[in-house]
Design a protein around this motif. Structure first.
Motif, PDB file in Angstrom:
ATOM      1  N   SER A  45      98.841  44.611  44.726  1.00 34.26           N
ATOM      2  CA  SER A  45      97.402  44.335  44.737  1.00 34.26           C
ATOM      3  C   SER A  45      96.922  43.702  46.045  1.00 34.26           C
ATOM      4  O   SER A  45      95.745  43.380  46.189  1.00 34.26           O
ATOM      5  N   GLU A  62      86.503  43.204  45.344  1.00 31.51           N
ATOM      6  CA  GLU A  62      86.378  44.560  44.798  1.00 31.51           C
ATOM      7  C   GLU A  62      85.216  45.275  45.486  1.00 31.51           C
ATOM      8  O   GLU A  62      84.247  44.639  45.917  1.00 31.51           O
ATOM      9  N   LYS A  63      85.319  46.598  45.567  1.00 33.66           N
ATOM     10  CA  LYS A  63      84.213  47.402  46.109  1.00 33.66           C
ATOM     11  C   LYS A  63      82.937  47.048  45.355  1.00 33.66           C
ATOM     12  O   LYS A  63      82.973  46.825  44.145  1.00 33.66           O
ATOM     13  N   ASN A  64      81.827  46.964  46.102  1.00 35.88           N
ATOM     14  CA  ASN A  64      80.563  46.583  45.480  1.00 35.88           C
ATOM     15  C   ASN A  64      79.404  47.168  46.265  1.00 35.88           C
ATOM     16  O   ASN A  64      79.592  47.682  47.366  1.00 35.88           O
TER      17      ASN A  64
END
Length: 133
Positions: A45, A62-64
Motif C-alpha cells: 500500500s 486517495e484519488k479525489n
C-alpha cells in the motif's frame, strides 16, 4: 507548534492536468528530486523511493476530485512527515501549494534548505507541465 511555510507556484495548465501528473507517484522522479532521486516502486500500500536523505516510504491520499495530494513520508528512522499538497484553479491555470512544516529535529538552516528544495521541485514541475502542453 511547528513553523510553517506555504510554498506556491502558478502553473499554466488546468488543475485536472496538474493533479493527474503530480498525484502519480511514478512521476515523482521527473519533478520531485527532493523526494525521489530514482524510480519509485509500489510495495503493497506504499511507494518506496531513494531520497537524497535515504530510503523512504510514501503514502498518498486517495484519488479525489478536490486536488488534494497530501502524502506521508516515512524515513528510515521510522519518523513520519506529513506533507499537505494541493492544486486549485487560478484563472485559466492552477495554483500548486505545498505546506512545509519544520520538524522538531530540524535546525533553521535545514529548514531553509528544505524550503529551497521544495521551491526548486515546484519550478521543475511548472517547467515540465508547461513545456508539455
Amino acid at each position: 507548534m511547528n513553523e510553517v511555510q506555504h510554498i506556491t507556484i502558478y502553473i499554466d495548465r488546468s488543475p485536472r492536468d496538474v493533479y493527474e501528473f503530480a498525484s502519480n507517484p511514478e512521476n515523482l522522479p521527473r519533478w520531485a528530486a527532493g523526494l525521489a532521486g530514482s524510480e519509485v516502486k509500489r510495495a503493497g500500500s506504499v511507494w518506496v523511493a531513494e531520497a537524497p536523505f535515504g530510503r523512504v516510504k510514501i503514502t498518498f491520499a486517495e484519488k479525489n476530485t478536490f486536488g488534494v495530494m497530501d502524502h506521508d513520508v516515512e524515513l528510515d528512522s521510522g519518523v513520519v512527515v506529513h506533507n499537505p499538497m494541493r492544486v486549485v484553479p487560478n484563472g485559466g491555470g492552477s495554483e500548486f501549494m505545498f505546506t512545509l512544516m519544520r520538524q522538531p529535529y530540524m535546525s533553521e538552516e535545514q529548514f531553509v534548505e528544505d524550503k529551497r528544495a521544495v521551491e526548486k521541485d515546484l519550478r521543475t514541475l511548472k517547467e515540465f507541465l508547461e513545456g508539455s502542453s
